[in-house]
Design an enzyme around this catalytic site. Sequence first.
Site, PDB file in Angstrom:
ATOM      1  N   GLY A  19       0.825  -1.212   0.000  1.00  0.00           N
ATOM      2  CA  GLY A  19       0.000   0.000   0.000  1.00  0.00           C
ATOM      3  C   GLY A  19       0.855   1.256   0.000  1.00  0.00           C
ATOM      4  O   GLY A  19       0.490   2.260   0.602  1.00  0.00           O
ATOM      5  N   GLY A  25       1.099   4.416   3.613  1.00  0.00           N
ATOM      6  CA  GLY A  25       2.220   3.706   2.993  1.00  0.00           C
ATOM      7  C   GLY A  25       3.317   4.657   2.557  1.00  0.00           C
ATOM      8  O   GLY A  25       4.510   4.386   2.751  1.00  0.00           O
ATOM      9  N   SER A 115      -7.942   0.154  12.736  1.00  0.00           N
ATOM     10  CA  SER A 115      -8.536   1.492  12.872  1.00  0.00           C
ATOM     11  C   SER A 115      -9.274   1.558  14.197  1.00  0.00           C
ATOM     12  O   SER A 115      -9.740   0.535  14.712  1.00  0.00           O
ATOM     13  CB  SER A 115      -9.531   1.686  11.729  1.00  0.00           C
ATOM     14  OG  SER A 115     -10.465   2.694  12.052  1.00  0.00           O
ATOM     15  N   SER A 116      -9.445   2.776  14.725  1.00  0.00           N
ATOM     16  CA  SER A 116     -10.158   2.923  16.002  1.00  0.00           C
ATOM     17  C   SER A 116     -11.637   2.552  15.874  1.00  0.00           C
ATOM     18  O   SER A 116     -12.300   2.364  16.900  1.00  0.00           O
ATOM     19  CB  SER A 116     -10.019   4.349  16.524  1.00  0.00           C
ATOM     20  OG  SER A 116     -10.467   5.275  15.568  1.00  0.00           O
ATOM     21  N   CYS A 117     -12.159   2.416  14.648  1.00  0.00           N
ATOM     22  CA  CYS A 117     -13.579   2.057  14.517  1.00  0.00           C
ATOM     23  C   CYS A 117     -13.841   0.583  14.824  1.00  0.00           C
ATOM     24  O   CYS A 117     -14.982   0.141  14.805  1.00  0.00           O
ATOM     25  CB  CYS A 117     -14.123   2.435  13.150  1.00  0.00           C
ATOM     26  SG  CYS A 117     -13.468   1.445  11.827  1.00  0.00           S
ATOM     27  N   TYR A 144     -16.309  -2.063   7.463  1.00  0.00           N
ATOM     28  CA  TYR A 144     -14.861  -1.842   7.546  1.00  0.00           C
ATOM     29  C   TYR A 144     -14.330  -2.372   8.880  1.00  0.00           C
ATOM     30  O   TYR A 144     -13.287  -3.042   8.939  1.00  0.00           O
ATOM     31  CB  TYR A 144     -14.611  -0.334   7.429  1.00  0.00           C
ATOM     32  CG  TYR A 144     -13.180   0.100   7.466  1.00  0.00           C
ATOM     33  CD1 TYR A 144     -12.334  -0.132   6.396  1.00  0.00           C
ATOM     34  CD2 TYR A 144     -12.676   0.787   8.570  1.00  0.00           C
ATOM     35  CE1 TYR A 144     -11.016   0.300   6.422  1.00  0.00           C
ATOM     36  CE2 TYR A 144     -11.365   1.220   8.609  1.00  0.00           C
ATOM     37  CZ  TYR A 144     -10.537   0.972   7.535  1.00  0.00           C
ATOM     38  OH  TYR A 144      -9.228   1.399   7.564  1.00  0.00           O
ATOM     39  N   LYS A 148     -11.486  -5.241   9.681  1.00  0.00           N
ATOM     40  CA  LYS A 148     -10.272  -4.936  10.447  1.00  0.00           C
ATOM     41  C   LYS A 148     -10.156  -5.836  11.687  1.00  0.00           C
ATOM     42  O   LYS A 148      -9.052  -6.223  12.074  1.00  0.00           O
ATOM     43  CB  LYS A 148     -10.239  -3.451  10.831  1.00  0.00           C
ATOM     44  CG  LYS A 148     -10.009  -2.536   9.632  1.00  0.00           C
ATOM     45  CD  LYS A 148      -8.649  -2.802   9.025  1.00  0.00           C
ATOM     46  CE  LYS A 148      -8.302  -1.926   7.856  1.00  0.00           C
ATOM     47  NZ  LYS A 148      -6.983  -2.245   7.288  1.00  0.00           N
ATOM     48  N   ASN A 173      -8.006   8.396  13.948  1.00  0.00           N
ATOM     49  CA  ASN A 173      -8.219   9.067  12.649  1.00  0.00           C
ATOM     50  C   ASN A 173      -6.919   9.759  12.214  1.00  0.00           C
ATOM     51  O   ASN A 173      -6.293  10.455  13.010  1.00  0.00           O
ATOM     52  CB  ASN A 173      -9.319  10.116  12.761  1.00  0.00           C
ATOM     53  CG  ASN A 173     -10.712   9.492  12.848  1.00  0.00           C
ATOM     54  OD1 ASN A 173     -10.885   8.397  13.380  1.00  0.00           O
ATOM     55  ND2 ASN A 173     -11.698  10.186  12.332  1.00  0.00           N
ATOM     56  N   HIS A 187     -12.040  11.754   4.339  1.00  0.00           N
ATOM     57  CA  HIS A 187     -12.343  11.966   5.756  1.00  0.00           C
ATOM     58  C   HIS A 187     -12.556  13.463   5.999  1.00  0.00           C
ATOM     59  O   HIS A 187     -12.314  14.287   5.135  1.00  0.00           O
ATOM     60  CB  HIS A 187     -11.195  11.437   6.619  1.00  0.00           C
ATOM     61  CG  HIS A 187     -11.086   9.946   6.588  1.00  0.00           C
ATOM     62  ND1 HIS A 187     -10.175   9.294   5.794  1.00  0.00           N
ATOM     63  CD2 HIS A 187     -11.785   8.974   7.228  1.00  0.00           C
ATOM     64  CE1 HIS A 187     -10.319   7.986   5.963  1.00  0.00           C
ATOM     65  NE2 HIS A 187     -11.285   7.768   6.815  1.00  0.00           N
ATOM     66  N   TRP A 210     -20.898  18.549   7.541  1.00  0.00           N
ATOM     67  CA  TRP A 210     -21.869  17.451   7.681  1.00  0.00           C
ATOM     68  C   TRP A 210     -22.153  17.202   9.161  1.00  0.00           C
ATOM     69  O   TRP A 210     -21.247  17.285  10.004  1.00  0.00           O
ATOM     70  CB  TRP A 210     -21.314  16.152   7.102  1.00  0.00           C
ATOM     71  CG  TRP A 210     -21.074  16.179   5.637  1.00  0.00           C
ATOM     72  CD1 TRP A 210     -21.427  17.159   4.749  1.00  0.00           C
ATOM     73  CD2 TRP A 210     -20.416  15.161   4.874  1.00  0.00           C
ATOM     74  NE1 TRP A 210     -21.034  16.803   3.477  1.00  0.00           N
ATOM     75  CE2 TRP A 210     -20.415  15.585   3.529  1.00  0.00           C
ATOM     76  CE3 TRP A 210     -19.837  13.932   5.195  1.00  0.00           C
ATOM     77  CZ2 TRP A 210     -19.839  14.817   2.510  1.00  0.00           C
ATOM     78  CZ3 TRP A 210     -19.269  13.172   4.195  1.00  0.00           C
ATOM     79  CH2 TRP A 210     -19.280  13.614   2.857  1.00  0.00           C
TER      80      TRP A 210
HETATM   81  O1  GFB Z   1     -13.661  11.688   9.030  1.00  0.00           O
HETATM   82  P1  GFB Z   1     -14.996  11.067   8.950  1.00  0.00           P
HETATM   83  O2  GFB Z   1     -15.552  10.863   7.585  1.00  0.00           O
HETATM   84  O3  GFB Z   1     -14.939   9.684   9.682  1.00  0.00           O
HETATM   85  O4  GFB Z   1     -16.054  11.989   9.731  1.00  0.00           O
HETATM   86  P2  GFB Z   1     -15.408   8.966  11.044  1.00  0.00           P
HETATM   87  C1  GFB Z   1     -15.823  12.472  11.021  1.00  0.00           C
HETATM   88  C2  GFB Z   1     -16.926  13.418  11.444  1.00  0.00           C
HETATM   89  O5  GFB Z   1     -16.831  14.617  10.649  1.00  0.00           O
HETATM   90  C3  GFB Z   1     -18.352  12.897  11.234  1.00  0.00           C
HETATM   91  C4  GFB Z   1     -18.102  14.971  10.144  1.00  0.00           C
HETATM   92  O6  GFB Z   1     -19.146  13.322  12.327  1.00  0.00           O
HETATM   93  C5  GFB Z   1     -18.790  13.613   9.957  1.00  0.00           C
HETATM   94  O7  GFB Z   1     -20.199  13.775   9.838  1.00  0.00           O
HETATM   95  N1  GFB Z   1     -17.960  15.773   8.923  1.00  0.00           N
HETATM   96  C6  GFB Z   1     -18.315  17.078   8.806  1.00  0.00           C
HETATM   97  C7  GFB Z   1     -17.490  15.378   7.737  1.00  0.00           C
HETATM   98  N2  GFB Z   1     -18.125  17.520   7.560  1.00  0.00           N
HETATM   99  C8  GFB Z   1     -17.581  16.485   6.866  1.00  0.00           C
HETATM  100  C9  GFB Z   1     -17.161  16.357   5.506  1.00  0.00           C
HETATM  101  O8  GFB Z   1     -17.239  17.270   4.673  1.00  0.00           O
HETATM  102  N3  GFB Z   1     -16.639  15.140   5.155  1.00  0.00           N
HETATM  103  C10 GFB Z   1     -16.541  14.092   6.041  1.00  0.00           C
HETATM  104  N4  GFB Z   1     -16.000  12.921   5.617  1.00  0.00           N
HETATM  105  N5  GFB Z   1     -16.970  14.199   7.325  1.00  0.00           N
HETATM  106  C11 GFB Z   1     -14.456   6.988   9.674  1.00  0.00           C
HETATM  107  C12 GFB Z   1     -14.919   5.599   9.401  1.00  0.00           C
HETATM  108  O9  GFB Z   1     -15.365   7.471  10.588  1.00  0.00           O
HETATM  109  O10 GFB Z   1     -13.187   7.060  10.283  1.00  0.00           O
HETATM  110  C13 GFB Z   1     -13.845   4.718   8.898  1.00  0.00           C
HETATM  111  O11 GFB Z   1     -16.036   5.641   8.550  1.00  0.00           O
HETATM  112  C14 GFB Z   1     -12.523   4.898   9.600  1.00  0.00           C
HETATM  113  O12 GFB Z   1     -14.265   3.409   9.002  1.00  0.00           O
HETATM  114  C15 GFB Z   1     -12.160   6.351   9.738  1.00  0.00           C
HETATM  115  O13 GFB Z   1     -12.539   4.287  10.874  1.00  0.00           O
HETATM  116  C16 GFB Z   1     -10.886   6.581  10.509  1.00  0.00           C
HETATM  117  O14 GFB Z   1     -14.409   9.233  12.119  1.00  0.00           O
HETATM  118  O15 GFB Z   1     -16.820   9.260  11.414  1.00  0.00           O
END
Ligand code: GFB
Length: 323
Positions: A19, A25, A115-117, A144, A148, A173, A187, A210
Site C-alpha cells: 500500500g 504507505g 482502525s479505532s472504529c 470496515y 479490520k 483518525n 475523511h 456534515w
Molecule cells: O472523518 P470522517 O468521515 O470519519 O467523519 P469517522 C468524522 C466526522 O466529521 C463525522 C463529520 O461526524 C462527519 O459527519 N464531517 C463534517 C465530515 N463535515 C464532513 C465532511 O465534509 N466530510 C466528512 N467525511 N466528514 C471513519 C470511518 O469514521 O473514520 C472509517 O467511517 C474509519 O471506518 C475512519 O474508521 C478513521 O471518524 O466518522
Amino acid sequence: MSTAAETFDLRGRRVWVAGHRGMVGSALVRRLAREHCEILTADRQAVDLRRQADVEAWMDAHRPDAIVLAAARVGGILANDRHPAEFLYDNLAIEANVIHAAWRAGVRKLLFLGSSCIYPKLAPQPLQESALLTGPLEPTNEWYAIAKIAGIKLCQAYRRQYGCDFISAMPTNLYGVGDNFDLAGSHVLPALMRKIHTARETRAPTVEIWGSGTPLREFLFVDDLADGLVFLLRNYSGEEHVNIGTGSEVTIRDLARTIAEVVGWTGEFVFDTSKPDGTPRKLMDVSRMARMGWTARTELRAGIEATYRWYLETTPETVRGHG
Ligand code: GFB
C-alpha cells in the site's frame, strides 16, 4: 507483551510496504528510508492484493523479511456507508491473502494496520485495547470494522498456531501529506480543508459541515503514525493489538475553526444534519504505547499547517478551485 529482548532489527532487512501509494504507505516509505533497510513496493498493475495467486507469486519472487500491511480500501463516513460490499470484501481479501502468504513464505515480522472504529460505538472512553468485541459497532462503518477485526484475529491465529511474529496496530483518525481530498470519499479533515480553501478562493460566505459538528475525534499526523509503526516493528511482539493516537480530541466544529484560521477564511459554518454524525466520540487510550516509550509529537495545528502547505504545493489550481 513486548520486552527489550524481542527487538526486531530492521538493518539490512527487506521490508515490504504493502500500500505504498496511500497516505500511510507513503509516510512509511519516507520514515523507513532512515532505517538502513531495503524497502520493497509492489505496483497495483503488477499485483492485485485481492487475488491470492498474485500475492503468493509476488511473495515467492521477492521474499520480504518483514511486511507492513498498509494497503486497504479506506474512506470517510459516507464512503463507508455507501459501499459496504467493497469495504468488507476488499479489506478481508487483502488481509487474508497477505497474512496467509506471509506465513507461507516464512516472513519474520508482519505489522497489520486497523482502525479505532473496531471498538464498540459506546465503549468507555478513552478506548482501551481490551474494549474490542465488548459491544455493537457504529453502523456507518461496521463493514470496515468487521474486516479490520478479522485482520487482528488472523494475526493472532497465525501467531498462536504457527508462532508467526505478526502484530497489529490500531491508529486513530489520520491526516497529513498524501491525504485524499475527494469530497465524496475523503475523511473530515481534508474535506473541510478543501471546502474552506475553495470558500476563500471564491469569497463564499459559508461552508457546509456534515452532521451537527458536535462529534469528538482524535487526529494523528501521518508522519507521527509512521514513526510509531517503526517503533512497534522494532520493539513489540505480542498477541494484543496496540492503539496509536495522540490522546487528545477536538469537536468537528473546533476542527473546522482551526482549519479556517490556518487557511485564512472568516465566514460562517452551516450544518447539514441530514448527513450522519457517526460515533459520538472516539478517543484512544494511548497509555500502552506511552509505557513502551513512544508518544506522538505533532500538535494538531502544526500538522494542519503542514498538510495545507502540501495541498497548495501539489494540487493544481484547476482542481483546488472546485468545491
Ligand atoms: O472523518 P470522517 O468521515 O470519519 O467523519 P469517522 C468524522 C466526522 O466529521 C463525522 C463529520 O461526524 C462527519 O459527519 N464531517 C463534517 C465530515 N463535515 C464532513 C465532511 O465534509 N466530510 C466528512 N467525511 N466528514 C471513519 C470511518 O469514521 O473514520 C472509517 O467511517 C474509519 O471506518 C475512519 O474508521 C478513521 O471518524 O466518522
